[in-house]
Motif scaffolding. Sequence first.
Motif, PDB file in Angstrom:
ATOM      1  N   LYS A 260      -6.642  51.491  42.521  1.00 32.49           N
ATOM      2  CA  LYS A 260      -6.418  51.610  41.084  1.00 32.49           C
ATOM      3  C   LYS A 260      -7.716  51.619  40.284  1.00 32.49           C
ATOM      4  O   LYS A 260      -7.694  51.858  39.077  1.00 32.49           O
ATOM      5  CB  LYS A 260      -5.501  50.492  40.606  1.00 32.49           C
ATOM      6  CG  LYS A 260      -4.080  50.614  41.154  1.00 32.49           C
ATOM      7  CD  LYS A 260      -3.153  49.587  40.548  1.00 32.49           C
ATOM      8  CE  LYS A 260      -1.719  49.792  41.059  1.00 32.49           C
ATOM      9  NZ  LYS A 260      -0.776  48.816  40.457  1.00 32.49           N
ATOM     10  N   ARG A 261      -8.829  51.360  40.966  1.00 33.84           N
ATOM     11  CA  ARG A 261     -10.139  51.502  40.329  1.00 33.84           C
ATOM     12  C   ARG A 261     -11.035  52.344  41.241  1.00 33.84           C
ATOM     13  O   ARG A 261     -12.042  51.867  41.769  1.00 33.84           O
ATOM     14  CB  ARG A 261     -10.762  50.133  40.041  1.00 33.84           C
ATOM     15  CG  ARG A 261      -9.994  49.294  39.031  1.00 33.84           C
ATOM     16  CD  ARG A 261     -10.747  48.006  38.725  1.00 33.84           C
ATOM     17  NE  ARG A 261     -12.007  48.275  38.047  1.00 33.84           N
ATOM     18  CZ  ARG A 261     -13.015  47.403  37.965  1.00 33.84           C
ATOM     19  NH1 ARG A 261     -12.902  46.204  38.536  1.00 33.84           N
ATOM     20  NH2 ARG A 261     -14.133  47.721  37.333  1.00 33.84           N
ATOM     21  N   ALA A 303     -13.051  50.717  34.173  1.00 30.66           N
ATOM     22  CA  ALA A 303     -13.275  49.315  33.819  1.00 30.66           C
ATOM     23  C   ALA A 303     -12.037  48.467  34.082  1.00 30.66           C
ATOM     24  O   ALA A 303     -12.144  47.268  34.359  1.00 30.66           O
ATOM     25  CB  ALA A 303     -13.686  49.209  32.351  1.00 30.66           C
ATOM     26  N   THR A 304     -10.864  49.079  33.993  1.00 30.23           N
ATOM     27  CA  THR A 304      -9.601  48.385  34.236  1.00 30.23           C
ATOM     28  C   THR A 304      -8.752  49.237  35.186  1.00 30.23           C
ATOM     29  O   THR A 304      -8.963  50.448  35.315  1.00 30.23           O
ATOM     30  CB  THR A 304      -8.831  48.145  32.928  1.00 30.23           C
ATOM     31  OG1 THR A 304      -8.593  49.412  32.286  1.00 30.23           O
ATOM     32  CG2 THR A 304      -9.627  47.239  31.990  1.00 30.23           C
ATOM     33  N   PRO A 305      -7.771  48.641  35.864  1.00 26.68           N
ATOM     34  CA  PRO A 305      -6.947  49.399  36.818  1.00 26.68           C
ATOM     35  C   PRO A 305      -6.211  50.563  36.149  1.00 26.68           C
ATOM     36  O   PRO A 305      -5.719  50.448  35.027  1.00 26.68           O
ATOM     37  CB  PRO A 305      -5.961  48.347  37.344  1.00 26.68           C
ATOM     38  CG  PRO A 305      -6.656  47.039  37.157  1.00 26.68           C
ATOM     39  CD  PRO A 305      -7.449  47.191  35.893  1.00 26.68           C
ATOM     40  N   SER A 307      -3.141  53.322  35.878  1.00 25.05           N
ATOM     41  CA  SER A 307      -1.712  53.396  36.141  1.00 25.05           C
ATOM     42  C   SER A 307      -1.431  54.451  37.205  1.00 25.05           C
ATOM     43  O   SER A 307      -2.275  55.307  37.508  1.00 25.05           O
ATOM     44  CB  SER A 307      -0.954  53.744  34.858  1.00 25.05           C
ATOM     45  OG  SER A 307      -1.379  55.011  34.378  1.00 25.05           O
TER      46      SER A 307
END
Length: 335
Positions: A260-261, A303-305, A307
Motif C-alpha cells: 500500500k506504500r 506518505a500514507t497507505p 487505497s
Amino acid sequence: MIKHLLLLSLAAMPAAAESLNVLLYHHIADETPSVTSTRVEMFRAQLDHFENQGYQIVDLEQAVKQVLSGKKLAKKSLALTFDDGFSSVCDIAYPELKKRNLPFTVFVSTTPVDKGYQGYCSWEQLKEMSENGATIANHTLDHAHLVAKANSDESWLSDAQNNINSAQKRIEEKIGHAPMMFAYPYGEYNTELKKWLDSQGYISFGQQSGSIGMHSDWQALPRFNTAGNYSSITSMRHKLNSLPLPLNYAALPDPQTTDKRPVLDVTLLPSREAYYPHLQCYLNGQHIEVDWKSDKEFSVKPATPLSKGRHRVNCTAPHRNGTPYFWLSQQWLVE
C-alpha cells in the motif's frame, strides 16, 4: 520479441531521435460522462490547433515501428487513438478526421460490437473507417480487468490470453486485418502479461501519461489523456511537445502490487537537455517528496497507505532552456 528488436535498433539509433506523443480519447460527445469525454467543439478546436501549430498527425502503427527501428519522425509528431469503439467516434470524430485526411487508431472491444450494444460503432462503420484512414486494433473482447485475479486465480493468465487472442481473431474476420497492437483496458497490466504480449509480437499501450522514445517499454507505451479537464488547449500545451524522461522504462517496477506504500525507484540516464535538479513528482495530482539517492537516482513513496485500485505517479523535469518538459508516469494497481 519486441525487446530483441529494440536491442538491435539501439546501436544504430541516433541520440536525437524524435519522440512520439500519443493522445487518448474515449467519447467525443457532449452528453457522456466528462471524465471520459472530449466535448465536440473542443475536439474540433484541438484538430484546428494541431493544424495551425504545424503538428504532424501520423499513423500510430507506422510511427511506433519507425521509432523502434531508430528512424526519425517528423517534428511535432502526434498520433490519435480512441479506446472502446464508442458510437461518437464513428458518428462525430470520424467525419472531422476524414475531411482533414488524418489517420487515427480505434482500439475496439469486440463483444459490444458483435451484440450491437447501443452506444457502440457497428462492424460496418468500423470497416468503412478502416478504408478511410483508421486502424482498428485490439482492446479485448469485453473490456475486462485482465489482471484483477492474478493473485487469486491460477487461470487468470490463460483467461487473459484467450480474451486477447479471440478479439484479435474477430477483428481479422470483420476488418480483414488486425495489427499487432493492443491497448490494456483501464490501462491495467502486470509484468507477466507484458512478457506474454512481448512473446506474441505485440506493441502495447497503457493509459499512463508520457512520451514514446528510444528507451520506452514497448509493452507499456504511454498516452496523454484528452478528456474532461485535460481536453483544453491550455492543459495540453506542455504535453503536446513533451519528451520522455531519459531512463530504461522496462526496468520500472511491476505496477500491480499488494504494497500500500509502493516505492518507485528510478535511475535516470545522462542527459544534456533534461534539467534533473528541477524534477518534481506528483501522486494522483498531489505533490510528493522526491528522495534523491544521487544526482541521477531517486525514489518516491506515498506518505500514507494507498487505497485499493489505480493510482498514478507523474514526474516531470524541464529542459535546460525551460521547455519542453521530460515526462515519466507510473501507474500503481494496488490489490
